[in-house]
Design a protein around this motif. Structure first.
Motif: not given
Length: 248
Positions: A5-11, A33-37, A63-66
């Motif tokens: 799970l650690a290297p996964l970017s699409n969640r 684990a998500f980037r806050a909204n 390539g930056v997580p949204t």
């Protein structure tokens, strides 16, 4: 697992329900684990998700997580069966994968590796068979040499026994001949000694010289031979017999 799970970017996170402190802690960890909204709290949204809803976060063009978004999931438009030919052709024309329609190389890396492994195993088997044949040939040659050595030894033993037997017979024949020769020589010597031990006969001169002596009377022989001739003939016979015995 965490290592995956650690290297996964699409969640994509579906709804979670929490009724115990341990479950609340798991929901909090999943939300972090998500980037806050700023529009909503991910921790509260996870427990409020319904059917067909999920929290998603994907990579942008750089390539930056949204940031996390509350998303509606479209239900699968598929059938549990073989599609119709027309529907299959229509789906293939509009799937955007036209470049994969023509087979450029139908030999996969797995097949190449499998073929190489089979070739290596076959070569190894052939090498083992060759070594086994060489060992078998060496053992057969060793057994043949051992049998030949045993046969040569047995033949040499028979020749030695035959030679000893012939030598023994020759020695016995020589001893027998020597014994016969010794017996003949001994007989000849005994006869010679016996003849030498006979008293000498008086000569005619001895009684003629004496006036009172009378001449010996001569006995007549049936065949008319004199004692002198008889004595000489007996001597000749003795010599001939001894000569015969000696030659024997």
């Amino acid at each position: 697992p965490d290592a995956v799970l650690a290297p996964l970017s699409n969640r994509v996170q579906h709804a979670l329900r929490a009724y115990t402190p341990a479950e609340l802690k798991a929901v909090r960890v999943a939300a972090q684990a998500f980037r806050a909204n700023p529009a909503f709290r991910a921790e509260d949204a996870i427990m409020e998700l319904g059917v067909g809803e999920a929290l998603t976060s994907f990579l942008d063009e750089q390539g930056v997580p949204t940031i996390v978004q509350r998303t509606k999931i479209v239900c699968p438009q598929s059938l549990m069966g073989a599609p119709e030919p027309m529907a299959r052709m229509k789906a293939m024309l509009h799937d955007g994968m036209e470049k994969y329609d023509d087979a450029a190389d139908n030999l996969s890396a797995y097949e190449v590796l499998t073929e190489q492994a089979d070739a290596a195993a076959l070569e190894k088997q052939r090498e083992e068979e060759r070594l086994a044949q060489e060992r078998l040939a060496a053992e057969q040659e060793k057994q043949r040499a051992k049998e030949e050595a045993a046969e040569e030894k047995r033949r040499q033993k028979l020749e030695d026994e035959e030679r000893r037997r012939a030598q023994k017979l020759e020695d016995e024949e020589r001893r027998r001949a020597q014994k016969l020769e010794d017996e003949a020589r001994k007989s000849w010597r005994m006869r010679r000694a016996k003849r030498r031990r006979r008293p000498p006969r008086p000569s005619r001169r001895s009684w003629k010289s004496s006036a009172s002596a009378k001449p010996p009377r001569r006995r007549k022989r049936p065949n008319g031979s004199s004692p002198r001739s008889r004595r000489s003939s007996s001597r000749r016979a003795g010599r001939s017999s001894s000569a015969v015995c000696w030659a024997f």
